[in-house]
Motif scaffolding. Structure first.
Motif, PDB file in Angstrom:
ATOM      1  N   GLY A  71       1.004  -1.256  -0.032  1.00 21.29           N
ATOM      2  CA  GLY A  71       0.167   0.037   0.115  1.00 21.29           C
ATOM      3  C   GLY A  71       0.840   1.232   0.095  1.00 21.29           C
ATOM      4  O   GLY A  71       0.512   2.190  -0.668  1.00 21.29           O
ATOM      5  N   ARG A  72       1.777   1.241   0.793  1.00 20.23           N
ATOM      6  CA  ARG A  72       2.947   2.407   0.848  1.00 20.23           C
ATOM      7  C   ARG A  72       3.364   2.434  -0.680  1.00 20.23           C
ATOM      8  O   ARG A  72       3.535   3.575  -1.125  1.00 20.23           O
ATOM      9  N   SER A  73       4.042   1.386  -1.349  1.00 21.69           N
ATOM     10  CA  SER A  73       4.588   1.351  -2.481  1.00 21.69           C
ATOM     11  C   SER A  73       3.646   1.938  -3.676  1.00 21.69           C
ATOM     12  O   SER A  73       3.853   2.991  -4.454  1.00 21.69           O
ATOM     13  N   GLY A  74       2.444   1.594  -3.684  1.00 21.29           N
ATOM     14  CA  GLY A  74       1.612   1.895  -4.484  1.00 21.29           C
ATOM     15  C   GLY A  74       1.056   3.594  -4.264  1.00 21.29           C
ATOM     16  O   GLY A  74       0.830   4.345  -5.231  1.00 21.29           O
ATOM     17  N   GLY A  75       0.956   3.903  -2.892  1.00 18.27           N
ATOM     18  CA  GLY A  75       0.780   5.174  -2.616  1.00 18.27           C
ATOM     19  C   GLY A  75       1.938   6.223  -3.066  1.00 18.27           C
ATOM     20  O   GLY A  75       1.697   7.342  -3.682  1.00 18.27           O
ATOM     21  N   VAL A  76       3.211   5.681  -3.034  1.00 18.75           N
ATOM     22  CA  VAL A  76       4.063   6.421  -3.433  1.00 18.75           C
ATOM     23  C   VAL A  76       4.340   6.823  -4.938  1.00 18.75           C
ATOM     24  O   VAL A  76       4.328   7.884  -5.695  1.00 18.75           O
ATOM     25  N   VAL A  77       3.605   5.616  -5.994  1.00 19.15           N
ATOM     26  CA  VAL A  77       3.575   5.776  -7.034  1.00 19.15           C
ATOM     27  C   VAL A  77       2.525   6.911  -7.727  1.00 19.15           C
ATOM     28  O   VAL A  77       2.657   7.672  -8.239  1.00 19.15           O
ATOM     29  N   VAL A  78       1.385   6.803  -6.711  1.00 21.39           N
ATOM     30  CA  VAL A  78       0.066   7.549  -7.013  1.00 21.39           C
ATOM     31  C   VAL A  78       0.706   9.036  -6.738  1.00 21.39           C
ATOM     32  O   VAL A  78       0.505  10.100  -7.677  1.00 21.39           O
ATOM     33  N   GLN A  79       1.528   9.507  -5.646  1.00 21.70           N
ATOM     34  CA  GLN A  79       2.143  10.694  -5.452  1.00 21.70           C
ATOM     35  C   GLN A  79       2.918  11.156  -6.641  1.00 21.70           C
ATOM     36  O   GLN A  79       2.800  12.292  -7.104  1.00 21.70           O
ATOM     37  N   LEU A  80       3.833  10.171  -7.195  1.00 22.75           N
ATOM     38  CA  LEU A  80       4.613  10.599  -8.092  1.00 22.75           C
ATOM     39  C   LEU A  80       3.922  11.070  -9.494  1.00 22.75           C
ATOM     40  O   LEU A  80       4.342  11.867 -10.265  1.00 22.75           O
ATOM     41  N   LEU A  81       2.655  10.165  -9.732  1.00 22.96           N
ATOM     42  CA  LEU A  81       2.097  10.361 -11.044  1.00 22.96           C
ATOM     43  C   LEU A  81       1.336  11.935 -10.679  1.00 22.96           C
ATOM     44  O   LEU A  81       0.877  12.635 -11.671  1.00 22.96           O
ATOM     45  N   ILE A  82       1.031  12.239  -9.555  1.00 18.34           N
ATOM     46  CA  ILE A  82       0.007  13.259  -9.229  1.00 18.34           C
ATOM     47  C   ILE A  82       1.181  14.670  -9.527  1.00 18.34           C
ATOM     48  O   ILE A  82       0.818  15.666 -10.211  1.00 18.34           O
ATOM     49  N   LEU A  83       2.410  14.351  -9.339  1.00 18.70           N
ATOM     50  CA  LEU A  83       3.590  15.303  -9.250  1.00 18.70           C
ATOM     51  C   LEU A  83       3.540  15.516 -10.887  1.00 18.70           C
ATOM     52  O   LEU A  83       4.211  16.747 -11.238  1.00 18.70           O
ATOM     53  N   SER A  84       3.827  14.689 -11.723  1.00 23.42           N
ATOM     54  CA  SER A  84       3.757  14.585 -12.962  1.00 23.42           C
ATOM     55  C   SER A  84       2.647  15.554 -13.526  1.00 23.42           C
ATOM     56  O   SER A  84       3.091  16.244 -14.645  1.00 23.42           O
ATOM     57  N   ILE A  85       1.645  15.380 -13.038  1.00 26.42           N
ATOM     58  CA  ILE A  85       0.410  15.940 -13.721  1.00 26.42           C
ATOM     59  C   ILE A  85       0.705  17.557 -13.302  1.00 26.42           C
ATOM     60  O   ILE A  85       0.533  18.367 -14.073  1.00 26.42           O
ATOM     61  N   ALA A  86       1.016  17.710 -12.203  1.00 25.08           N
ATOM     62  CA  ALA A  86       1.362  19.103 -11.676  1.00 25.08           C
ATOM     63  C   ALA A  86       2.570  19.619 -12.708  1.00 25.08           C
ATOM     64  O   ALA A  86       2.513  20.903 -13.005  1.00 25.08           O
ATOM     65  N   LEU A  87       3.443  18.979 -12.903  1.00 28.75           N
ATOM     66  CA  LEU A  87       4.592  19.492 -13.634  1.00 28.75           C
ATOM     67  C   LEU A  87       4.078  19.711 -15.083  1.00 28.75           C
ATOM     68  O   LEU A  87       4.426  20.573 -15.670  1.00 28.75           O
ATOM     69  N   GLY A  88       3.184  18.990 -15.697  1.00 30.93           N
ATOM     70  CA  GLY A  88       2.681  19.081 -16.891  1.00 30.93           C
ATOM     71  C   GLY A  88       1.667  20.349 -16.978  1.00 30.93           C
ATOM     72  O   GLY A  88       1.752  20.857 -17.984  1.00 30.93           O
ATOM     73  N   SER A  89       0.975  20.725 -15.754  1.00 31.87           N
ATOM     74  CA  SER A  89       0.378  21.936 -15.671  1.00 31.87           C
ATOM     75  C   SER A  89       1.276  23.303 -15.864  1.00 31.87           C
ATOM     76  O   SER A  89       0.668  24.331 -15.971  1.00 31.87           O
TER      77      SER A  89
END
Length: 132
Positions: A71-89
């Motif tokens: 769950g922690r590993s998946g959560g970290v991946v989710v946070q990194l995906l969200i950060l990539s969306i922020a970078l894209g914006s």
């Protein structure tokens, strides 16, 4: 073994993010029913994928609450995906720094909480103490 306080906080943060994704899915559904989409099949596919993503984040939150490392590993991946969306914006024609910060700040908080939860879980497993 019971989880530590920081693990429960990280799980709660993931649960809040899952609620945010569900709100996004509801918004997509409203847009679809109002006829605001150019392609109904694409809108339906996006809606289904958004709901699947929310279910995954809920699963990660439950796993972190129970002390599961996956769950922690998946959560970290989710946070990194969200950060990539922020970078894209931040790039392109409609770049918006405020929007990027609005997206990135919760992801950074979640990432910090999940790393702290992983450290806490490691210390808990070494000592057998539930309140590390």
């Amino acid at each position: 073994m019971p989880t530590t306080r920081v693990e429960r906080i990280a799980a709660g943060w993931l649960a809040l993010e899952a609620v945010g994704v569900l709100v996004l899915a509801a918004w997509e559904l409203v847009a679809l029913t109002r006829g605001d989409s150019e392609s109904v099949p694409s809108s339906l596919a996006l809606l289904v994928l958004t709901v699947i993503g929310a279910a995954a984040v809920i699963g990660f939150a439950v796993a972190v609450w129970r002390g599961g490392s996956w769950g922690r590993s998946g959560g970290v991946v989710v946070q990194l995906l969200i950060l990539s969306i922020a970078l894209g914006s931040l790039t392109g024609e409609g770049a918006d720094a405020r929007l990027a910060a609005t997206i990135a700040v919760p992801a950074v908080v979640g990432l910090i909480l999940l790393i702290a939860a992983a450290r806490s879980a490691g210390a808990r497993s070494r000592t057998g103490d539930s309140e590390v």
